[in-house]
Motif scaffolding. Structure first.
Motif, short mmCIF file in Angstrom:
data_model
loop_
_atom_site.label_atom_id
_atom_site.label_comp_id
_atom_site.label_asym_id
_atom_site.label_seq_id
_atom_site.Cartn_x
_atom_site.Cartn_y
_atom_site.Cartn_z
N TYR A 108 14.17 -4.14 2.25
CA TYR A 108 12.79 -3.15 2.25
C TYR A 108 11.93 -3.60 1.11
N HIS A 109 10.69 -3.58 1.65
CA HIS A 109 9.45 -3.69 0.73
C HIS A 109 8.40 -2.89 0.64
N PHE A 110 7.40 -2.98 -0.25
CA PHE A 110 6.19 -1.73 -0.31
C PHE A 110 4.91 -2.56 0.01
N HIS A 111 4.25 -1.40 0.47
CA HIS A 111 2.82 -1.65 0.67
C HIS A 111 1.90 -0.35 -0.01
N ALA A 112 0.80 -0.90 -0.82
CA ALA A 112 0.09 0.13 -1.62
C ALA A 112 -1.41 -0.39 -1.22
N PRO A 113 -2.35 0.49 -0.57
CA PRO A 113 -1.97 1.88 0.08
C PRO A 113 -1.04 1.60 1.39
N SER A 114 -0.95 2.30 1.95
CA SER A 114 -0.13 2.37 3.36
C SER A 114 -0.70 1.41 4.44
N GLU A 115 0.01 0.93 5.10
CA GLU A 115 -0.49 0.05 6.22
C GLU A 115 -0.61 1.01 7.45
N LEU A 125 1.41 4.64 -0.89
CA LEU A 125 2.48 3.74 -0.92
C LEU A 125 3.29 4.09 0.47
N GLU A 126 3.76 3.09 0.82
CA GLU A 126 4.57 2.98 2.17
C GLU A 126 5.93 2.08 1.88
N VAL A 127 6.94 2.09 2.47
CA VAL A 127 7.90 1.51 2.36
C VAL A 127 8.50 0.85 3.71
N HIS A 128 8.83 -0.17 3.94
CA HIS A 128 9.29 -0.67 5.48
C HIS A 128 10.58 -1.30 5.05
N LEU A 129 11.57 -0.56 5.95
CA LEU A 129 12.96 -1.00 5.94
C LEU A 129 13.24 -1.80 7.14
N VAL A 130 13.48 -3.14 6.93
CA VAL A 130 13.46 -3.92 7.92
C VAL A 130 14.92 -4.42 8.30
N HIS A 131 15.09 -4.23 9.44
CA HIS A 131 16.54 -4.43 10.24
C HIS A 131 16.64 -5.58 11.36
N VAL A 143 8.51 4.68 5.75
CA VAL A 143 8.50 5.82 4.86
C VAL A 143 7.15 5.99 4.32
N MET A 144 6.24 7.16 4.33
CA MET A 144 5.08 7.22 3.61
C MET A 144 5.60 8.12 2.42
N PHE A 222 3.24 -0.15 -9.67
CA PHE A 222 3.37 -1.24 -8.56
C PHE A 222 2.08 -1.93 -8.28
N ALA A 223 1.06 -1.54 -8.38
CA ALA A 223 -0.38 -2.04 -8.42
C ALA A 223 -0.82 -3.16 -9.58
N GLU A 224 -0.19 -2.76 -10.49
CA GLU A 224 -0.40 -3.72 -11.36
C GLU A 224 0.49 -5.08 -11.36
N LEU A 225 1.56 -5.00 -10.95
CA LEU A 225 2.63 -6.06 -10.58
C LEU A 225 1.98 -6.97 -9.43
N ILE A 226 1.31 -6.43 -8.34
CA ILE A 226 0.80 -7.22 -7.24
C ILE A 226 -0.57 -7.55 -7.49
N HIS A 227 -1.13 -6.91 -8.30
CA HIS A 227 -2.85 -7.18 -8.64
C HIS A 227 -3.75 -6.98 -7.39
N HIS A 228 -3.30 -6.54 -6.25
CA HIS A 228 -4.31 -6.53 -5.01
C HIS A 228 -3.55 -5.67 -4.22
N PRO A 229 -4.61 -4.68 -3.44
CA PRO A 229 -3.92 -4.18 -2.11
C PRO A 229 -3.43 -5.03 -1.14
N ASN A 230 -2.09 -4.55 -0.91
CA ASN A 230 -1.50 -5.38 0.17
C ASN A 230 -0.99 -4.76 1.57
N ASN A 231 -2.17 -4.23 1.90
CA ASN A 231 -2.10 -3.46 3.34
C ASN A 231 -2.76 -4.51 4.33
#
Length: 244
Positions: A108-115, A125-131, A143-144, A222-231
């Protein structure tokens, strides 16, 4: 297409940060979403696909969806900062049952803001659980997170997140994805794609209707670690039904 889906599965399983043939991509500028299809021939679906994700979940159709059967164990054993997101990898054993098939939880991984949006609403924030099932077909549970109380599951994970892109860390205690899920498991369902290159389609999307909470400070960390929006921006529906 089958080759691309399998390649995407390998990307998920191996925690890679690159698309298809190794072409680097970003969320803005010359290698941003509008340019992904030009970066590699493998990324053709990013521009020509008709069932792309994310979407604005609205105008849904009542379909009496079956309850989701999830068998999640404490198998999250490592976390990677791949420069695009923070991603928790899972040992075999956790699964989602869907359409009579078993889909193994890979990461699972995260996106901020949500996609994805819900009725036009973006979440912090949104998390994606990949199966993936035995044939490499993918299913993603989304999950939002809404701003509110500190999230207990993230409180255990956040201090262990690697700060440098490309860094990986073993988790002190294995985590279960169940801790990220809302109490109420009602969901929306639609057919979509990966939201990162190569944007492969045929992904079964399951977006939880109920959000969970996250504190403003946790989102900021989370944003401080990624440094940019990732959606990735919302994609056209092209007449696709969204079931609820």
């Amino acid at each position: 297409m089958k080759r691309l889906v399998l390649a995407s599965l390998l990307a998920c399983a191996s925690l890679t940060a690159f698309a298809g043939d190794g072409a680097h991509w970003t969320y803005s500028g010359a290698e941003g979403p509008d340019q992904w299809a030009k970066l590699s021939a493998d990324n053709f679906a990013c521009s020509s696909g008709k069932n792309q994700s994310p979407v604005d979940v609205s105008g849904t159709i009542q379909a009496a969806l079956k309850p989701l059967k999830m068998e999640y164990q404490a198998g999250g054993n490592e976390v990677l900062n791949n420069g695009h997101t923070l991603q928790v990898g899972f040992a075999p054993g956790s699964a989602l049952w869907l359409d009579g098939e078993r889909f193994e939880l890979k990461q699972y991984h995260f996106h901020a803001p949500s996609e994805n949006l819900i009725a036009g609403v973006s979440y912090p924030l949104e998390v994606h659980l990949v199966h993936a099932d035995k044939d490499g077909n993918l299913a993603v549970v989304a999950v939002m997170f809404k701003e509110g109380a500190e999230n207990k599951a993230l409180k255990a994970l956040w201090p262990q997140l690697p700060k440098e892109a490309g860094a990986k860390a073993a988790l002190a205690t294995p985590l279960s994805a169940a801790a990220l899920l809302p109490t109420k498991r009602a969901y929306y369902r639609f057919s979509g794609s990966l939201t990162t290159p190569p944007c492969s389609e045929g992904v079964r999307w399951l977006v939880m209707k109920s959000p969970v909470t996250v504190s403003k400070e946790q989102v900021s960390s989370f944003a401080e670690l990624i440094h940019h929006p990732n959606n990735r921006p919302v994609q056209p529906r092209n007449g696709r039904p969204i079931l609820n």
